[in-house]
Design a protein around this motif. Structure first.
Motif, short mmCIF file in Angstrom:
data_model
loop_
_atom_site.label_atom_id
_atom_site.label_comp_id
_atom_site.label_asym_id
_atom_site.label_seq_id
_atom_site.Cartn_x
_atom_site.Cartn_y
_atom_site.Cartn_z
N GLY A 160 0.79 -1.21 0.00
CA GLY A 160 0.00 0.00 0.00
C GLY A 160 0.83 1.27 0.00
N ALA A 161 0.12 2.40 -0.08
CA ALA A 161 0.75 3.70 -0.25
C ALA A 161 1.73 4.07 0.87
N PRO A 162 1.39 3.85 2.14
CA PRO A 162 2.33 4.26 3.21
C PRO A 162 3.70 3.60 3.07
N GLU A 163 3.71 2.28 2.84
CA GLU A 163 4.99 1.58 2.74
C GLU A 163 5.75 1.97 1.48
N VAL A 164 5.02 2.23 0.40
CA VAL A 164 5.68 2.66 -0.84
C VAL A 164 6.32 4.02 -0.64
N LEU A 165 5.62 4.93 0.04
CA LEU A 165 6.18 6.25 0.32
C LEU A 165 7.42 6.14 1.20
N LEU A 166 7.35 5.30 2.22
CA LEU A 166 8.50 5.12 3.11
C LEU A 166 9.68 4.51 2.37
N ALA A 167 9.40 3.53 1.52
CA ALA A 167 10.47 2.91 0.73
C ALA A 167 11.12 3.93 -0.20
N GLY A 168 10.28 4.75 -0.83
CA GLY A 168 10.83 5.79 -1.71
C GLY A 168 11.66 6.80 -0.94
N GLY A 169 11.23 7.13 0.27
CA GLY A 169 12.00 8.06 1.10
C GLY A 169 13.35 7.50 1.49
N ARG A 170 13.39 6.19 1.79
CA ARG A 170 14.68 5.56 2.14
C ARG A 170 15.62 5.54 0.95
N LEU A 171 15.09 5.22 -0.23
CA LEU A 171 15.94 5.22 -1.42
C LEU A 171 16.46 6.63 -1.71
N ALA A 172 15.60 7.63 -1.53
CA ALA A 172 16.03 9.02 -1.75
C ALA A 172 17.18 9.38 -0.81
N ALA A 173 17.11 8.89 0.44
CA ALA A 173 18.18 9.18 1.40
C ALA A 173 19.49 8.53 0.99
N LEU A 174 19.41 7.27 0.55
CA LEU A 174 20.62 6.57 0.11
C LEU A 174 21.26 7.28 -1.08
N LEU A 175 20.43 7.68 -2.03
CA LEU A 175 20.96 8.36 -3.22
C LEU A 175 21.46 9.76 -2.88
N ALA A 176 20.80 10.44 -1.94
CA ALA A 176 21.22 11.78 -1.56
C ALA A 176 22.61 11.76 -0.95
N VAL A 177 22.83 10.86 0.02
CA VAL A 177 24.14 10.80 0.66
C VAL A 177 25.20 10.31 -0.33
N SER A 178 24.83 9.38 -1.21
CA SER A 178 25.77 8.95 -2.25
C SER A 178 26.17 10.14 -3.12
N GLY A 179 25.19 10.97 -3.45
CA GLY A 179 25.49 12.16 -4.25
C GLY A 179 26.37 13.15 -3.51
N ILE A 180 26.17 13.27 -2.20
CA ILE A 180 27.00 14.18 -1.40
C ILE A 180 28.44 13.69 -1.37
N LEU A 181 28.63 12.39 -1.18
CA LEU A 181 29.99 11.85 -1.19
C LEU A 181 30.64 12.02 -2.55
N LEU A 182 29.84 11.86 -3.61
CA LEU A 182 30.36 12.11 -4.96
C LEU A 182 30.77 13.57 -5.10
N GLN A 183 29.98 14.49 -4.53
CA GLN A 183 30.33 15.92 -4.57
C GLN A 183 31.72 16.15 -3.98
N LEU A 184 32.00 15.50 -2.86
CA LEU A 184 33.30 15.68 -2.22
C LEU A 184 34.43 15.16 -3.10
N MET A 185 34.21 14.03 -3.76
CA MET A 185 35.23 13.47 -4.64
C MET A 185 35.44 14.37 -5.85
N LEU A 186 34.36 14.93 -6.38
CA LEU A 186 34.47 15.77 -7.58
C LEU A 186 35.24 17.05 -7.30
N ILE A 187 35.05 17.62 -6.12
CA ILE A 187 35.68 18.90 -5.79
C ILE A 187 36.92 18.72 -4.94
#
Length: 495
Positions: free
Chosen positions: A87-114
């Protein structure tokens, strides 16, 4: 701070030149002065850089696949069944967790790039890494914004509460949530400060201080994820990988941003030797040090320089070397375009200099042809001046088109005349836009002038260094003349 091959604020070159012996057969001919062996070395270096570039993209892709794989496994293999089908609640929570994983991955990539990480910079070029840094920053902000919205919405639906009530509950009752909120605020401020309209109106020291806060925000996000993140609390393999990933980025940053410059200073003890006035707004800073013949750098490259004296020590800026090295001096030629560069004439001899570099792939190593066209404007001549001398000294046919407003603005006018007299295979054409008394070429560097002075441009390697609008116009003209993209070399970026 603009770091420009585009704006070319300074130019830098230092290269350890191998001793050439009269009886060395590999130094008898060839456009680089070292015959086919040197050409082979350059070719292998280019192939190696391409392999590293492919390897870098594969490494990033592998990381994304691993992260998404961990996330998918944990949500499909949940003890209560696939959470993605509940259902919708679990899908929203799952999407939020994936967004967090990708966000921090992107932040670490930012540090490597600069982070001025050499093994990355040598393959991609620092300007390309900074361009990706800017674009990736937008994706990171999007993922960071999506995470709290999706997670709060998911829990609000499960608890049958409003979005606002659920958010207050997080901040008041959930362990580490306030710290995560503080980290989110810091990242948001950092993102806003990086927007071009804001950045142009901000003093460098304020911009720099805000960027330093990113390290605190990363620590807060790391603590929040590993304490509350479902993917971490239920998956020790992902947790170990996450710790290793952060350690990998930290080691690269510490080594290349801290240890490497400190080691260079310890080894060479760089200091300001003297200042030389080039034009009304351009000053050359001559730097000496120990065993400079061992400080390896190529013409066209640049380095970040920090003058260790009151009023200068807190700022590090990029400049290219403007004269090939002789093993005893490095010369930086700096135009006054802002608060920092305007104070350069006040530097005193004996000032210690911390150097981070060299950086850049705007070098003769990229050149594959015997004839070269070099196009420069304003202070962009610094990198071009070094490269022109190196390439002409190697026997190549070099044509330089150099644009300025008026005669008084021409940097290295006398030096360029002397280089032409020394190397018959080097020609410099001055083109001025706002000097009625000038009897030479007038106007801007455009397709007509390129065709007139370099009718064989399609057979030349082309090096560009100057303001954005000039480079854009010249690139467009070169494309119309069917000059291969691989034969055009430039670096263009801003911090």
């Amino acid at each position: 701070m603009s770091l420009s091959r585009r704006a070319g604020r300074g130019s830098f070159t230092l290269e350890k030149r191998p001793e050439i012996k009269d009886d060395d057969p590999c130094c008898k001919d060839g456009p680089c002065g070292h015959g086919s062996e040197h050409e082979g070395m350059k070719g292998s270096a280019i192939v190696s850089a391409r392999r590293m570039k492919v390897g870098g993209w594969l490494l990033l892709l592998t990381h994304i696949i691993l992260i998404c794989g961990f996330w998918l496994w944990d949500h499909i293999r949940s003890p209560s069944g696939s959470l993605l089908l509940k259902g919708a609640p679990e899908v929203l929570l799952a999407g939020g967790r994936l967004a967090a994983l990708l966000a921090v991955s992107g932040i670490l990539l930012q540090l490597m790039l600069i982070g001025r990480v050499k093994w990355l910079e040598r393959s991609f070029g620092l300007d390309k890494l900074i361009w990706v840094h800017h674009k990736n920053g937008l994706l990171v902000l999007g993922a960071l914004s999506a995470h709290p919205i999706l997670v709060t919405a998911g829990h609000a639906i499960k608890e049958r509460a409003s979005f606002g009530v659920q958010l207050k509950d997080f901040l008041a009752n959930w362990d580490a949530a306030p710290l995560a909120a503080a980290g989110w605020v810091l990242f948001s401020i950092l993102g806003a400060a990086s927007l071009a309209p804001v950045r142009r109106r901000m003093r460098y020291e304020h911009w720099y201080a805000i960027h330093l806060s990113a390290y605190a925000a990363i620590a807060l996000a790391f603590f929040h994820q590993t304490r509350l993140g479902r993917d971490f609390t239920r998956n020790q393999v992902l947790t170990a990988y996450w710790f290793g990933l952060h350690a990998f980025v930290a080691v690269n940053l510490i080594f290349f941003r801290l240890f490497s410059p400190a080691f260079l200073f310890w080894r060479h003890r760089f200091t300001v030797e003297r200042l030389e006035r080039e034009t009304d707004d351009v000053t050359s800073v001559v730097i000496r040090g120990r065993t400079l013949t061992d400080f390896r750098i190529q013409a066209g490259q640049f380095m970040f320089v920090r003058f260790w004296v009151k009023g200068f020590w807190w700022q590090s800026h990029p400049f290219s070397v403007s004269r090939p090295p002789d093993g005893s001096e490095i010369r930086l030629s700096i135009k006054s375009v802002g608060d920092f560069t305007a104070t350069i004439p006040r530097l005193a001899p004996g000032t210690p200099v911390l150097i981070d570099g060299p950086h850049g792939v705007f070098t003769a190593r990229q050149c594959r042809r015997d004839k070269i066209l070099m196009v420069a404007a304003g202070i962009g001549i610094t990198a071009i001046r070094s490269l022109a001398e190196e390439l002409a000294g190697g026997g190549r046919d070099v044509l330089v088109l150099y644009g300025n407003r008026n005669k008084a603005a021409i940097v290295f006018h006398k030096e360029l005349d002397e280089l032409e007299a020394t190397y018959p295979n080097l020609r410099v054409i001055h083109i001025l836009t706002h000097d009625p008394s000038w009897t030479g070429e007038k106007g801007r560097i455009d397709a007509e002038k390129i065709r007139r002075f370099a009718s064989d441009v399609a057979e030349r390697d082309v090096y560009l260094c100057g303001p954005r609008i000039m480079m854009k116009d010249v690139l467009k003209a070169l494309a119309a003349m069917e000059v291969p993209r691989s034969a055009i070399h430039w670096e263009r970026f801003s911090l």
